[in-house]
Motif scaffolding. Sequence first.
Motif, short mmCIF file in Angstrom:
data_model
loop_
_atom_site.label_atom_id
_atom_site.label_comp_id
_atom_site.label_asym_id
_atom_site.label_seq_id
_atom_site.Cartn_x
_atom_site.Cartn_y
_atom_site.Cartn_z
N ARG A 3 -44.45 -60.00 50.85
CA ARG A 3 -45.09 -60.68 49.72
C ARG A 3 -44.48 -62.06 49.57
NH1 ARG A 3 -45.25 -55.73 45.37
NH2 ARG A 3 -46.51 -54.35 46.64
N ILE A 4 -44.71 -62.92 50.57
CA ILE A 4 -44.19 -64.28 50.58
C ILE A 4 -45.34 -65.23 50.87
CG2 ILE A 4 -42.60 -65.87 51.72
CD1 ILE A 4 -40.84 -63.48 52.37
N CYS A 5 -45.40 -66.33 50.13
CA CYS A 5 -46.44 -67.34 50.34
C CYS A 5 -46.21 -68.03 51.68
CB CYS A 5 -46.40 -68.35 49.19
SG CYS A 5 -47.61 -69.68 49.37
N ASP A 6 -47.27 -68.18 52.47
CA ASP A 6 -47.16 -68.81 53.78
C ASP A 6 -46.82 -70.30 53.69
OD1 ASP A 6 -47.66 -66.46 55.14
OD2 ASP A 6 -49.82 -66.83 55.28
N LEU A 7 -47.24 -70.96 52.63
CA LEU A 7 -46.98 -72.40 52.51
C LEU A 7 -45.73 -72.71 51.71
CD1 LEU A 7 -50.48 -74.04 51.96
CD2 LEU A 7 -49.05 -74.07 53.97
N THR A 8 -45.62 -72.19 50.51
CA THR A 8 -44.52 -72.57 49.63
C THR A 8 -43.27 -71.73 49.83
OG1 THR A 8 -45.28 -71.13 47.86
CG2 THR A 8 -46.09 -73.39 47.85
N GLY A 9 -43.40 -70.54 50.40
CA GLY A 9 -42.26 -69.66 50.58
C GLY A 9 -41.89 -68.88 49.33
N TYR A 30 -43.53 -60.31 41.08
CA TYR A 30 -44.16 -60.73 42.32
C TYR A 30 -45.00 -61.99 42.12
CZ TYR A 30 -42.87 -56.16 44.13
OH TYR A 30 -42.16 -55.07 44.53
N PRO A 31 -45.06 -62.87 43.12
CA PRO A 31 -45.93 -64.04 43.02
C PRO A 31 -47.39 -63.62 43.14
CG PRO A 31 -44.93 -63.97 45.18
CD PRO A 31 -44.31 -62.86 44.38
N ASN A 32 -48.27 -64.43 42.57
CA ASN A 32 -49.70 -64.16 42.61
C ASN A 32 -50.25 -64.64 43.95
OD1 ASN A 32 -52.33 -63.63 42.04
ND2 ASN A 32 -52.51 -65.11 40.38
N LEU A 33 -50.28 -63.76 44.94
CA LEU A 33 -50.70 -64.13 46.30
C LEU A 33 -52.14 -63.71 46.55
CD1 LEU A 33 -47.57 -63.08 48.36
CD2 LEU A 33 -48.17 -65.33 47.50
N GLN A 34 -52.84 -64.57 47.27
CA GLN A 34 -54.23 -64.33 47.63
C GLN A 34 -54.39 -64.58 49.12
OE1 GLN A 34 -56.29 -63.33 45.13
NE2 GLN A 34 -54.59 -63.60 43.70
N LEU A 35 -55.21 -63.76 49.79
CA LEU A 35 -55.55 -63.98 51.19
C LEU A 35 -56.76 -64.91 51.20
CD1 LEU A 35 -54.23 -62.87 53.70
CD2 LEU A 35 -56.04 -61.18 53.84
N LYS A 36 -56.63 -66.09 51.81
CA LYS A 36 -57.68 -67.11 51.71
C LYS A 36 -57.89 -67.76 53.07
CE LYS A 36 -59.52 -70.33 48.54
NZ LYS A 36 -60.91 -70.08 48.78
N LYS A 37 -59.16 -68.03 53.40
CA LYS A 37 -59.50 -68.74 54.62
C LYS A 37 -59.71 -70.22 54.31
CE LYS A 37 -62.31 -66.89 57.61
NZ LYS A 37 -63.46 -66.23 58.22
N LEU A 49 -54.62 -67.72 55.46
CA LEU A 49 -53.27 -67.81 54.93
C LEU A 49 -53.13 -66.92 53.71
CD1 LEU A 49 -52.73 -71.67 54.99
CD2 LEU A 49 -51.81 -70.02 56.59
N LYS A 50 -51.92 -66.37 53.52
CA LYS A 50 -51.59 -65.66 52.31
C LYS A 50 -50.83 -66.65 51.44
CE LYS A 50 -49.01 -62.25 52.94
NZ LYS A 50 -48.19 -61.06 53.07
N VAL A 51 -51.51 -67.21 50.42
CA VAL A 51 -50.93 -68.29 49.63
C VAL A 51 -50.93 -67.92 48.15
CG1 VAL A 51 -51.47 -70.15 51.22
CG2 VAL A 51 -53.15 -69.47 49.57
N SER A 52 -50.00 -68.53 47.42
CA SER A 52 -49.94 -68.35 45.97
C SER A 52 -51.06 -69.16 45.32
CB SER A 52 -48.59 -68.78 45.43
OG SER A 52 -48.37 -70.14 45.69
N THR A 53 -51.40 -68.81 44.10
CA THR A 53 -52.47 -69.52 43.41
C THR A 53 -52.08 -70.96 43.12
OG1 THR A 53 -51.69 -68.58 41.33
CG2 THR A 53 -53.52 -67.48 42.42
N SER A 54 -50.79 -71.23 42.91
CA SER A 54 -50.36 -72.61 42.71
C SER A 54 -50.55 -73.43 43.99
CB SER A 54 -48.91 -72.67 42.24
OG SER A 54 -48.06 -72.11 43.20
N ALA A 55 -50.35 -72.81 45.15
CA ALA A 55 -50.58 -73.49 46.42
C ALA A 55 -52.07 -73.74 46.63
CB ALA A 55 -50.01 -72.68 47.58
N ILE A 56 -52.93 -72.83 46.19
CA ILE A 56 -54.38 -73.02 46.30
C ILE A 56 -54.80 -74.22 45.47
CG2 ILE A 56 -56.64 -72.03 45.76
CD1 ILE A 56 -55.46 -69.29 46.48
N LYS A 57 -54.23 -74.36 44.26
CA LYS A 57 -54.55 -75.51 43.42
C LYS A 57 -54.11 -76.81 44.08
CE LYS A 57 -53.89 -75.20 38.96
NZ LYS A 57 -53.25 -74.92 37.65
#
Length: 77
Positions: A3-9, A30-37, A49-57
């Motif tokens: 459960r680790i964000c691929d971008l922010t860690g 746990y961080p709010n992680l989403q699987l996103k294309k 990527l499995k990224v957090s919602t803050s990384a998606i923003k």
Amino acid sequence: MSRICDLTGKAAMKGHHVSHSNVKTIRKFYPNLQLKKFYIPEEDRWITLKVSTSAIKTINKIGITEAINRFIKKGSI
């Protein structure tokens, strides 16, 4: 699957459940992680990527290519 964000860690943090009697029991936040294309136009391909919602923003604001470059420069990838 971790459960680790691929971008922010971002990863899970440790904390306490605190009851009414002030008994503390260890828990995890746990961080709010989403699987996103994401589509990368420079490479003409999609990546998942499995990224957090803050990384998606951040990606929505500056774009996927710039976000990847920033996070690589920062050293979190």
